[in-house]
Design an enzyme around this catalytic site. Structure first.
Site: not given
Ligand code: GLP
Length: 244
Positions: A67, A139, A141, A146
């Site tokens: 992403d 959440n 995702h 989302e």
């Molecule tokens: C972000 C990204 C995801 C990622 C997630 C977890 O928003 N879009 O691809 O896996 O959140 O992030 P973190 O590892 O900082 O908790």
């Protein structure tokens, strides 16, 4: 979904790095899909170590990422292309032409649609991913898919939920600076992976981890769709696993 719990973050990072190393060693032209966020930082540190100290070779590997924020310039420190280049790619011997970011320069919606179609076509031509590693949003995702009544299966532009804007504001100067849209692979694109490894670390992830593992499949928690994949593991550190 197989669950693997590790003593701590370091062990989890090392173990998942070994899994990537196994795939790349067995298939030198492997196609990987890699995550961003805070969770994989230790994983990338370990991959760089394996490359430098144990000659783990990426010269034929192709890499995608899941992403990207929409509208952030490439050189913005919070863009995912900046993140992956600086935290991983520039330290290993992956050729630049084998690196695929999700990024579209135009703001026109028809250009974005066209870009997303071409992006999925490229993944199809390569035969999908040999291994996809992903973090989990608070959440539920996956990438930036989302929670919603319906999910778009292919790569697309996604409006970010308030909870994701709040969660990710820690990386920006203020909440107002968090982009409101992102490009993300859809769940269908993600399912093109032969093998998926989810990673989660820290007690703040323990509730969503519990929910994912104990809920039925629902688009309101996109990660639960992964129960339908035939080859998926969730790797947790001790804290993220504390409610299991
Ligand atoms: C972000 C990204 C995801 C990622 C997630 C977890 O928003 N879009 O691809 O896996 O959140 O992030 P973190 O590892 O900082 O908790």
């Amino acid at each position: 979904m197989k669950v693997v719990t590790h003593e701590n973050y370091d062990q989890m990072s090392k173990n998942v790095a070994q899994r990537i190393a196994q795939v790349v060693t067995k298939k030198p032209n492997a196609v990987l899909c890699l995550p961003t966020g805070s969770t994989p930082i230790g994983l990338y540190r370990e991959i760089i170590r394996l490359h430098k100290e144990e000659n783990l070779d990426f010269s034929n590997v192709t890499a995608f990422n899941l992403d990207e924020y929409f509208g952030l310039p490439e050189e913005h420190p919070q863009s995912y292309s900046y993140y992956l280049w600086n935290r991983l790619y520039k330290h290993i011997n992956i050729p630049k032409e084998n690196i695929h970011y999700i990024r579209v320069l135009s703001n026109k919606l028809e250009d974005v649609d066209q870009y997303c179609q071409e992006h999925d076509a490229t993944i199809n031509e390569l035969g999908g991913f040999d291994l996809l590693v992903d973090g989990i949003g608070l959440n539920g995702h996956i990438g930036f898919n989302e929670p919603a009544d319906e999910l778009i299966p292919h790569t697309h532009l996604e409006p970010l939920s308030q909870s994701t804007i709040d969660e990710n504001s820690r990386f920006f100067d203020s909440k107002n600076d968090v982009p409101r849209y992102a490009l993300t692979m859809g769940m269908g694109t993600i399912f093109k992976a032969k093998q998926i490894i989810l990673i989660a670390s820290g007690s703040h992830k323990s509730e969503i981890v519990h929910k994912i593992l104990h809920s039925n499949v629902t688009t309101q928690i996109p990660a639960t769709l992964l129960h339908l994949h035939q080859n998926i593991e969730m790797h947790l550190d001790h804290e993220a696993a504390k409610l299991l």
